[in-house]
Design a protein around this motif. Structure first.
Motif, PDB file in Angstrom:
ATOM      1  N   ALA A   1      34.206  34.738  40.496  1.00 40.30           N
ATOM      2  CA  ALA A   1      34.927  33.678  41.210  1.00 40.30           C
ATOM      3  C   ALA A   1      36.398  34.038  41.391  1.00 40.30           C
ATOM      4  CB  ALA A   1      34.803  32.357  40.439  1.00 40.30           C
ATOM      5  N   ARG A   2      37.007  34.650  40.382  1.00 42.96           N
ATOM      6  CA  ARG A   2      38.411  35.053  40.497  1.00 42.96           C
ATOM      7  C   ARG A   2      38.592  36.122  41.564  1.00 42.96           C
ATOM      8  NH1 ARG A   2      37.979  32.981  35.545  1.00 42.96           N
ATOM      9  NH2 ARG A   2      39.830  32.100  34.503  1.00 42.96           N
ATOM     10  N   MET A   3      37.663  37.064  41.630  1.00 39.94           N
ATOM     11  CA  MET A   3      37.756  38.098  42.670  1.00 39.94           C
ATOM     12  C   MET A   3      37.728  37.472  44.060  1.00 39.94           C
ATOM     13  SD  MET A   3      35.567  41.428  41.435  1.00 39.94           S
ATOM     14  CE  MET A   3      34.605  40.854  40.059  1.00 39.94           C
ATOM     15  N   ASP A   4      36.886  36.437  44.197  1.00 36.69           N
ATOM     16  CA  ASP A   4      36.761  35.767  45.488  1.00 36.69           C
ATOM     17  C   ASP A   4      37.986  34.897  45.779  1.00 36.69           C
ATOM     18  OD1 ASP A   4      35.326  34.903  47.871  1.00 36.69           O
ATOM     19  OD2 ASP A   4      35.018  33.006  46.828  1.00 36.69           O
ATOM     20  N   LEU A   5      38.384  34.074  44.825  1.00 37.41           N
ATOM     21  CA  LEU A   5      39.501  33.149  45.028  1.00 37.41           C
ATOM     22  C   LEU A   5      40.832  33.874  45.231  1.00 37.41           C
ATOM     23  CD1 LEU A   5      38.616  30.445  42.343  1.00 37.41           C
ATOM     24  CD2 LEU A   5      38.602  30.123  44.819  1.00 37.41           C
ATOM     25  N   TYR A   6      41.039  34.949  44.472  1.00 37.03           N
ATOM     26  CA  TYR A   6      42.298  35.692  44.563  1.00 37.03           C
ATOM     27  C   TYR A   6      42.276  36.754  45.657  1.00 37.03           C
ATOM     28  CZ  TYR A   6      43.038  33.683  39.874  1.00 37.03           C
ATOM     29  OH  TYR A   6      43.169  32.849  38.803  1.00 37.03           O
ATOM     30  N   LYS A   7      41.109  36.834  46.353  1.00 31.32           N
ATOM     31  CA  LYS A   7      40.945  37.810  47.442  1.00 31.32           C
ATOM     32  C   LYS A   7      41.268  39.236  46.967  1.00 31.32           C
ATOM     33  CE  LYS A   7      41.807  34.509  51.174  1.00 31.32           C
ATOM     34  NZ  LYS A   7      41.600  33.309  50.321  1.00 31.32           N
ATOM     35  N   ILE A   8      40.671  39.594  45.846  1.00 29.38           N
ATOM     36  CA  ILE A   8      40.849  40.939  45.304  1.00 29.38           C
ATOM     37  C   ILE A   8      39.829  41.866  45.964  1.00 29.38           C
ATOM     38  CG2 ILE A   8      40.671  42.384  43.236  1.00 29.38           C
ATOM     39  CD1 ILE A   8      41.710  40.007  41.620  1.00 29.38           C
ATOM     40  N   THR A   9      40.301  42.663  46.887  1.00 28.44           N
ATOM     41  CA  THR A   9      39.416  43.584  47.614  1.00 28.44           C
ATOM     42  C   THR A   9      39.553  45.019  47.121  1.00 28.44           C
ATOM     43  OG1 THR A   9      41.115  43.808  49.339  1.00 28.44           O
ATOM     44  CG2 THR A   9      39.387  42.151  49.686  1.00 28.44           C
ATOM     45  N   ASP A  10      40.678  45.336  46.495  1.00 31.18           N
ATOM     46  CA  ASP A  10      40.878  46.677  45.945  1.00 31.18           C
ATOM     47  C   ASP A  10      40.326  46.695  44.517  1.00 31.18           C
ATOM     48  OD1 ASP A  10      41.662  49.236  45.349  1.00 31.18           O
ATOM     49  OD2 ASP A  10      43.778  48.730  45.037  1.00 31.18           O
ATOM     50  N   ILE A  11      39.097  47.180  44.377  1.00 29.81           N
ATOM     51  CA  ILE A  11      38.428  47.193  43.074  1.00 29.81           C
ATOM     52  C   ILE A  11      38.828  48.461  42.321  1.00 29.81           C
ATOM     53  CG2 ILE A  11      36.235  47.036  41.866  1.00 29.81           C
ATOM     54  CD1 ILE A  11      36.937  44.582  43.570  1.00 29.81           C
ATOM     55  N   THR A  12      39.624  48.295  41.293  1.00 26.65           N
ATOM     56  CA  THR A  12      40.179  49.427  40.546  1.00 26.65           C
ATOM     57  C   THR A  12      39.179  49.942  39.501  1.00 26.65           C
ATOM     58  OG1 THR A  12      41.170  47.941  38.914  1.00 26.65           O
ATOM     59  CG2 THR A  12      42.511  48.503  40.846  1.00 26.65           C
ATOM     60  N   PRO A  13      39.387  51.183  39.022  1.00 29.66           N
ATOM     61  CA  PRO A  13      38.493  51.745  37.993  1.00 29.66           C
ATOM     62  C   PRO A  13      38.328  50.859  36.753  1.00 29.66           C
ATOM     63  CG  PRO A  13      39.815  53.493  38.948  1.00 29.66           C
ATOM     64  CD  PRO A  13      40.337  52.206  39.525  1.00 29.66           C
ATOM     65  N   PRO A  14      39.392  50.210  36.234  1.00 26.11           N
ATOM     66  CA  PRO A  14      39.190  49.337  35.069  1.00 26.11           C
ATOM     67  C   PRO A  14      38.233  48.176  35.342  1.00 26.11           C
ATOM     68  CG  PRO A  14      41.517  49.858  35.316  1.00 26.11           C
ATOM     69  CD  PRO A  14      40.839  50.355  36.549  1.00 26.11           C
ATOM     70  N   ILE A  15      38.272  47.639  36.553  1.00 28.38           N
ATOM     71  CA  ILE A  15      37.360  46.551  36.903  1.00 28.38           C
ATOM     72  C   ILE A  15      35.920  47.052  36.872  1.00 28.38           C
ATOM     73  CG2 ILE A  15      36.633  44.971  38.746  1.00 28.38           C
ATOM     74  CD1 ILE A  15      39.561  44.858  39.642  1.00 28.38           C
ATOM     75  N   LYS A  16      35.696  48.232  37.449  1.00 26.95           N
ATOM     76  CA  LYS A  16      34.348  48.807  37.454  1.00 26.95           C
ATOM     77  C   LYS A  16      33.873  49.122  36.038  1.00 26.95           C
ATOM     78  CE  LYS A  16      34.646  50.843  42.096  1.00 26.95           C
ATOM     79  NZ  LYS A  16      34.548  52.071  42.912  1.00 26.95           N
TER      80      LYS A  16
ATOM     81  N   GLU B   1      44.590  38.146  35.320  1.00 26.30           N
ATOM     82  CA  GLU B   1      43.631  37.053  35.149  1.00 26.30           C
ATOM     83  C   GLU B   1      42.193  37.563  35.238  1.00 26.30           C
ATOM     84  OE1 GLU B   1      43.760  33.447  34.911  1.00 26.30           O
ATOM     85  OE2 GLU B   1      45.688  33.955  34.017  1.00 26.30           O
ATOM     86  N   LEU B   2      41.948  38.461  36.173  1.00 21.42           N
ATOM     87  CA  LEU B   2      40.610  39.021  36.329  1.00 21.42           C
ATOM     88  C   LEU B   2      40.237  39.873  35.117  1.00 21.42           C
ATOM     89  CD1 LEU B   2      38.029  39.669  37.822  1.00 21.42           C
ATOM     90  CD2 LEU B   2      39.280  41.406  39.129  1.00 21.42           C
ATOM     91  N   PHE B   3      41.154  40.757  34.709  1.00 25.65           N
ATOM     92  CA  PHE B   3      40.890  41.584  33.531  1.00 25.65           C
ATOM     93  C   PHE B   3      40.563  40.713  32.319  1.00 25.65           C
ATOM     94  CE2 PHE B   3      44.047  44.949  35.304  1.00 25.65           C
ATOM     95  CZ  PHE B   3      43.046  45.491  36.099  1.00 25.65           C
ATOM     96  N   ALA B   4      41.325  39.628  32.152  1.00 27.17           N
ATOM     97  CA  ALA B   4      41.142  38.754  30.992  1.00 27.17           C
ATOM     98  C   ALA B   4      39.768  38.083  31.012  1.00 27.17           C
ATOM     99  CB  ALA B   4      42.242  37.695  30.959  1.00 27.17           C
ATOM    100  N   ALA B   5      39.332  37.628  32.179  1.00 26.04           N
ATOM    101  CA  ALA B   5      38.017  36.980  32.289  1.00 26.04           C
ATOM    102  C   ALA B   5      36.903  37.964  31.954  1.00 26.04           C
ATOM    103  CB  ALA B   5      37.824  36.415  33.695  1.00 26.04           C
ATOM    104  N   MET B   6      37.015  39.183  32.464  1.00 23.93           N
ATOM    105  CA  MET B   6      35.982  40.188  32.216  1.00 23.93           C
ATOM    106  C   MET B   6      35.962  40.610  30.750  1.00 23.93           C
ATOM    107  SD  MET B   6      36.272  42.502  35.705  1.00 23.93           S
ATOM    108  CE  MET B   6      34.642  43.235  35.571  1.00 23.93           C
ATOM    109  N   GLU B   7      37.143  40.775  30.168  1.00 21.09           N
ATOM    110  CA  GLU B   7      37.204  41.168  28.762  1.00 21.09           C
ATOM    111  C   GLU B   7      36.655  40.052  27.874  1.00 21.09           C
ATOM    112  OE1 GLU B   7      38.380  41.687  24.769  1.00 21.09           O
ATOM    113  OE2 GLU B   7      39.278  40.135  26.037  1.00 21.09           O
TER     114      GLU B   7
END
Length: 215
Positions: free
Chosen positions: A104-119, A188-194
């Protein structure tokens, strides 16, 4: 009430509880797989579809959790300690919540550049979900305690890796990113995933408690 009905009331409903826990843990694998596909596709339409799929799967998890609590209220005897059953159901539900929160954060924050840490975090989340499912599926007989403990060890190791990835990703964000909005979004995204990996560890802790009480 017949004698048979009375006996059935006091018999542990293993055939109800364990399938529900297993259904919840298998649903987590579906969530983890969808999240991994989401962070590894460049197709924006497909990302929207996967975000919706993750939302739907999270609702499935909510329904399963509700059924577990409902059965606990209806049955006098449970397969193991009621408090531990509640903790396990809640921890499984929390994993689903934070996977959904990440998407949901990826969608709401319009995060389109998916970095290696996210993957990498998505990969670790899926790994944790798979091990959670392996452990939960062994709960019904507790004969393969080693399989459960091995899964718990792998979950703990996965969570430690996720901590490192999170800390490194945030450090790099502060060092190399100048835009404050971008820093906030990614942090915020990193924190949710962690946190999703933390919740996997919570499940492992509950499982270890159940093993100790039922050894």
């Amino acid at each position: 009430m017949s004698l048979n009905s009375i006996i059935q009331y006091f018999v542990p409903k293993d055939r109800k509880f364990f399938p529900l826990f297993e259904k919840a843990s298998r649903n987590l694998i579906s969530l983890g797989e969808a999240l991994n596909e989401l962070v590894n596709t460049t197709d924006l339409e497909r990302r929207k579809e996967l975000t919706k799929k993750i939302e739907d799967l999270e609702h499935v998890g909510d329904d399963i959790t509700h059924l577990i609590f409902l059965e606990m209220g209806k049955n006098f005897i449970t397969p193991f300690d009621r408090e531990d059953m509640h903790s396990l159901a809640s921890a499984l539900d929390d994993i689903a919540d934070y996977i959904h929160g990440s998407a949901a954060r990826m969608d709401l924050y319009k995060i389109t550049d998916i970095t290696p840490p996210i993957k990498k975090l998505a990969e670790l989340i899926l790994q944790g979900c798979i091990d959670v499912n392996k452990a939960v599926e062994e709960l019904k007989n507790l004969k393969n305690i080693r399989l459960i403990t091995d899964s718990c060890v792998r979950i703990n190791s996965m969570e430690n890796q996720a901590d490192y990835v999170f800390d490194r990703a945030v450090a790099d964000l502060f060092e190399f990113e100048d835009d404050a909005k971008t820093i906030i979004k990614y942090k915020e995204l990193f924190a949710a995933m962690e946190t999703a990996t933390d919740k996997c560890e919570d499940v492992a802790n509950v499982l270890e408690t159940i093993l100790v009480k039922n050894a």
